[in-house]
Design a protein around this motif. Structure first.
Motif, PDB file in Angstrom:
ATOM      1  N   ASN A 165      -2.575  17.202  -0.949  1.00  0.00           N
ATOM      2  CA  ASN A 165      -3.895  16.563  -0.922  1.00  0.00           C
ATOM      3  C   ASN A 165      -4.701  17.129   0.240  1.00  0.00           C
ATOM      4  N   ILE A 203      -4.310  -2.008  -4.515  1.00  0.00           N
ATOM      5  CA  ILE A 203      -3.755  -1.115  -3.486  1.00  0.00           C
ATOM      6  C   ILE A 203      -2.263  -1.409  -3.446  1.00  0.00           C
ATOM      7  N   LEU A 254      -8.252   8.110  -6.341  1.00  0.00           N
ATOM      8  CA  LEU A 254      -8.091   9.046  -7.459  1.00  0.00           C
ATOM      9  C   LEU A 254      -7.245   8.369  -8.521  1.00  0.00           C
ATOM     10  N   TYR A 274      -1.829  13.934   3.511  1.00  0.00           N
ATOM     11  CA  TYR A 274      -2.892  12.929   3.439  1.00  0.00           C
ATOM     12  C   TYR A 274      -3.294  12.492   4.857  1.00  0.00           C
ATOM     13  N   GLU A 326       4.283  16.962   0.432  1.00  0.00           N
ATOM     14  CA  GLU A 326       3.390  16.598  -0.671  1.00  0.00           C
ATOM     15  C   GLU A 326       3.300  17.819  -1.571  1.00  0.00           C
ATOM     16  N   THR A 373       2.315  11.262  -5.399  1.00  0.00           N
ATOM     17  CA  THR A 373       1.123  10.544  -5.849  1.00  0.00           C
ATOM     18  C   THR A 373       0.281  11.360  -6.824  1.00  0.00           C
ATOM     19  N   ASP A 410       6.012  12.956  -1.475  1.00  0.00           N
ATOM     20  CA  ASP A 410       4.883  12.123  -1.888  1.00  0.00           C
ATOM     21  C   ASP A 410       4.421  12.674  -3.239  1.00  0.00           C
ATOM     22  N   SER A 437       0.867  -1.195   0.000  1.00  0.00           N
ATOM     23  CA  SER A 437       0.000   0.000   0.000  1.00  0.00           C
ATOM     24  C   SER A 437       0.891   1.228   0.000  1.00  0.00           C
ATOM     25  N   GLY A 438       0.296   2.372  -0.337  1.00  0.00           N
ATOM     26  CA  GLY A 438       1.037   3.638  -0.255  1.00  0.00           C
ATOM     27  C   GLY A 438       1.467   3.888   1.178  1.00  0.00           C
TER      28      GLY A 438
HETATM   29  C1  PLP Z   1      -1.275  11.636  -1.377  1.00  0.00           C
HETATM   30  C2  PLP Z   1      -1.467  10.255  -0.828  1.00  0.00           C
HETATM   31  N1  PLP Z   1      -0.435   9.636  -0.253  1.00  0.00           N
HETATM   32  C3  PLP Z   1      -0.556   8.383   0.261  1.00  0.00           C
HETATM   33  C4  PLP Z   1      -1.757   7.709   0.228  1.00  0.00           C
HETATM   34  C5  PLP Z   1      -1.863   6.321   0.814  1.00  0.00           C
HETATM   35  O1  PLP Z   1      -1.921   5.378  -0.191  1.00  0.00           O
HETATM   36  P1  PLP Z   1      -2.676   3.940  -0.073  1.00  0.00           P
HETATM   37  O2  PLP Z   1      -4.134   4.208   0.061  1.00  0.00           O
HETATM   38  O3  PLP Z   1      -2.295   3.267  -1.344  1.00  0.00           O
HETATM   39  O4  PLP Z   1      -2.132   3.272   1.147  1.00  0.00           O
HETATM   40  C6  PLP Z   1      -2.863   8.318  -0.377  1.00  0.00           C
HETATM   41  C7  PLP Z   1      -4.155   7.623  -0.455  1.00  0.00           C
HETATM   42  O5  PLP Z   1      -5.157   8.189  -0.811  1.00  0.00           O
HETATM   43  C8  PLP Z   1      -2.713   9.631  -0.912  1.00  0.00           C
HETATM   44  O6  PLP Z   1      -3.735  10.270  -1.498  1.00  0.00           O
END
Ligand code: PLP
Length: 395
Positions: free
Chosen positions: A159, A218, A339, A112, A155, A186, A184, A86-87
């Protein structure tokens, strides 16, 4: 094939894989195995001692995962990458790697919600403190660094407020103090922004989002500029905390990556049309989009991002009730967190992704009851706009 001299888009499709090494299979094979059999006990001993290459156990390495990691490392211009389940596993791994009890993590003003939750755990259980700060000017960055800061975690775009911070400026100040910077990435994906090129030490992704792109996995990715340090993380925090990716999910990400550039161009094109529509709409109070010329950080966004990306946040007049009503009026756009999928998604950060953040900090992050986050998908942009138009007219 030697693929190091090809352009980015070509590497997304070929890097890290030679068909000849895999019975000429065009697609990267899926090694769906938990362990690897040794020919002899001595071979097992040599593999554990690192004296012979080859599989041991999939938590320590897997050939399908290896292709994904090589490909992403190249895409993010790093020397090594690790894939996670997972993130958040990627976020927690790098924060655990860079800190110990008594240290301080400096973060951007918004992050986040679950990263915020993790910071709270680190503080309450392990005495690792943090600050969330506006890091726009050089003076703000200098003033926010403490003697015990061992990591700057940012970030950009943030977010969900889409604030932009200048990666190059932050890394310049961080280098003076010898502090590693983690970005980050993402929201931008490796196609729109490459923080390592701008001086960052680590880049991470919720690969659940644009990297996969199809809403069915995920996953997380961590890329570093130093190969040796990445191998240390592989052999310590990743191995022993164990948040690794499954080979099948890695295989799906490899498939997703092949179209990343095409998808990101279309996400950005669609989002810019949706942005023009929302910006002109009388019910929209504020709008947040990196490539909005009225965004105070527009020049930074233009400098470090190839395009505006697929995410737009906006506030409508009123608060939680009005935001929820608008969501409930939508017919095509799905109400869902996450997203970067083909489907356009809308979510309400105040009651959803950031609801774990205490009200005071939530408001300081700019997350009000009227804020909505839209992940513009790959549908025809006219259909997305029409859906928003009909929902807004029913308010
Ligand atoms: C900017 C950002 N970083 C990290 C994450 C965490 O990732 P994951 O949901 O894949 O664990 C998210 C999840 O929405 C995110 O939007």
């Amino acid at each position: 094939m030697s693929n190091s001299n090809f352009s980015k888009e070509t590497m997304y499709i070929h890097k890290g894989y030679k068909t000849g090494d895999h019975q000429d299979s065009l697609a990267v094979p899926l090694y769906q195995t938990s362990t690897f059999a040794f020919d002899t006990a001595e071979q097992g001993e040599r593999r554990f001692a690192g004296e012979e290459p080859g599989g041991i156990y999939s938590r320590l390495g897997n050939p399908t995962v290896q292709v994904l990691e090589e490909r992403i490392a190249a895409m993010e211009l790093g020397e090594g990458a690790l894939a996670f389940g997972s993130g958040m596993a990627a976020v927690s791994t790098i924060l655990v790697h860079l800190t110990k009890s008594g240290d301080h993590i400096l973060c951007t003003r918004g992050i986040y919600g679950c990263t915020f939750g993790l910071l709270k755990i680190l503080k309450e259980k392990y005495d690792i403190s943090h600050d969330l700060k506006t890091l726009i000017t050089e003076e703000e960055i200098e003033n926010a660094i403490k003697p015990n800061t061992t990591c700057i975690y940012i970030e950009t775009p943030i977010n969900p407020t889409m604030e932009i911070v200048d990666i190059e400026q932050i890394t310049k100040v961080a280098k003076k103090h010898g502090i590693p910077v983690v970005v980050d990435n993402t929201f931008s994906s490796p196609y729109l922004q490459n923080p390592i090129e701008l001086g960052a030490d680590f880049v991470l992704h919720s690969a659940t989002k644009y990297i996969n792109g199809h809403g069915d996995v995920i996953a997380g990715i961590l890329v570093g500029r130093d190969k040796g340090e990445m191998e240390t993380i592989r052999g310590t925090v990743q191995k022993d905390f164990g948040g690794i990716i499954s080979p099948f999910d890695a295989w799906l990400l490899i498939r997703g990556l092949k179209t990343l550039h095409v998808r990101m161009d279309r996400h950005s094109e669609n989002a810019s049309k949706v942005f023009d529509f929302l910006k002109a709409h009388p019910s929209v109070e504020h709008i947040y989009y990196p490539f909005d010329v009225d965004n105070p950080q527009y020049h930074v966004a233009k400098k470090q991002m190839k395009a505006g990306g697929g995410l737009i946040s906006f506030t409508i007049k009123g608060g939680v009730k009005e935001a929820q009503k608008l969501m409930n009026e939508l017919k095509l756009i799905k109400i869902a967190v996450s997203l970067g999928d083909a489907e356009t998604l809308i979510q309400h950060p105040y009651t959803m992704t950031h609801s774990v953040v205490p009200e005071k900090e939530r408001l300081e992050m700019g997350i009000t009851g009227g804020l909505l986050r839209l992940s513009v998908g790959l549908e025809n942009s006219s259909d997305i706009i029409e859906d928003l138009q009909q929902a807004l007219s029913n308010m």
